[in-house]
Design an enzyme around this catalytic site. Structure first.
Site, PDB file in Angstrom:
ATOM      1  N   LYS A 123      10.755  -4.101  46.079  1.00 44.61           N
ATOM      2  CA  LYS A 123      11.726  -3.274  46.795  1.00 44.61           C
ATOM      3  C   LYS A 123      11.134  -2.632  48.052  1.00 44.61           C
ATOM      4  CE  LYS A 123      13.995  -2.507  42.412  1.00 44.61           C
ATOM      5  NZ  LYS A 123      13.102  -3.447  41.706  1.00 44.61           N
ATOM      6  N   LYS A 135       7.231   3.296  48.448  1.00 46.29           N
ATOM      7  CA  LYS A 135       6.203   2.304  48.153  1.00 46.29           C
ATOM      8  C   LYS A 135       5.754   1.575  49.415  1.00 46.29           C
ATOM      9  CE  LYS A 135       5.270   2.284  43.716  1.00 46.29           C
ATOM     10  NZ  LYS A 135       3.885   2.420  43.224  1.00 46.29           N
TER      11      LYS A 135
END
Length: 249
Positions: A123, A135
């Site tokens: 993702k 992230k």
């Protein structure tokens, strides 16, 4: 060799710990979930496993832990991962996934860790939500630390959806079917990258072995649309079940 695994009491952390112990390595689990830590330690019962209760948000605790245990390698799995929750609590996501990752990187540099690997997510590719964005920034943070570090190698590896892991949609669907409740799907055309836990462990350990500095390893993982997964689940359960399409969130 000694490995320190942040979030080591989670699904991936436990599997990594088991594999590393089998190969004769020492493992330090660093996580804030004392209940899961106790279960991991009870199932292992070896002097090569050490458990530390701590949060990656707490740099002082990380610093003391690295100084005490002197890990050769660090695998950073600790993160807040629930996509919906992170949309409502982006501040908490930032504290753990971004600031926590930098704390791990900083401690690794200070204590001469050989390699420090961030477990990222599919993702993070062109992120459209808070979790993926956090992230993506964590990946860039690790790459930046690799540029600045003369001794420690920093890399990241992207992670997919582990079949039947804690929090996965497949166990949720099975539970709903067994309770005779309908399964709700966002879109039949939506795809998910799925792989097994053993494949995930192999992917991570290969990344540790191959890392030379600054890379983001992207494994080849098969993707399946929701319709295909629903058909496979019906075969697994042995009977058809109701499902509805609720639309994209």
């Amino acid at each position: 060799m000694k490995f320190l695994i942040t979030g080591g009491a989670g699904s991936l952390g436990k599997a990594l710990t088991k594999k590393l112990l089998e190969n004769g390595h020492d493992v330090v689990i660093y996580s804030r979930d004392e209940g899961k830590q106790a279960l991991v330690y009870k199932s292992s019962r070896t002097s090569k496993l050490h458990c530390v209760i701590g949060d990656v948000r707490d740099f002082d605790k990380l610093n003391v832990t690295f100084a005490l245990h002197k890990p050769d390698y660090v695998i950073h799995t600790a993160a807040l991962k629930r996509i919906d929750d992170m949309e409502f609590h982006p501040d908490e996501c930032i504290k753990t996934n971004i600031h926590g990752s930098e704390n791990v990187a900083k401690a690794a540099v200070l204590h001469g860790v050989r390699k420090c690997i961030l477990i990222s997510t599919d993702k993070a590719c062109q992120p459209v939500n808070v979790y993926g964005s956090s992230k993506f920034i964590a990946e860039r943070t690790f790459t930046n630390y690799d540029y600045m570090s003369q001794d420690t190698i920093f890399s990241s590896v992207r992670y997919g959806n582990v079949i039947a892991s804690r929090g996965s949609f497949i166990p949720l669907w099975i539970s709903l079917v067994r309770e005779n409740n309908p399964v709700m799907v966002t879109s039949l055309d939506m795809t998910r990258f799925l792989f097994t836990l053993s494949d995930a462990v192999e992917t991570v350990l290969n990344s540790v072995e191959c890392a030379e500095g600054g890379e983001v390893f992207i494994p080849h993982i098969k993707s399946y649309d929701m319709k295909t997964i629903l058909v496979a689940l019906e075969k697994h359960i042995g009977k058809p079940f109701q499902y509805g399409v609720m639309g994209l969130r």
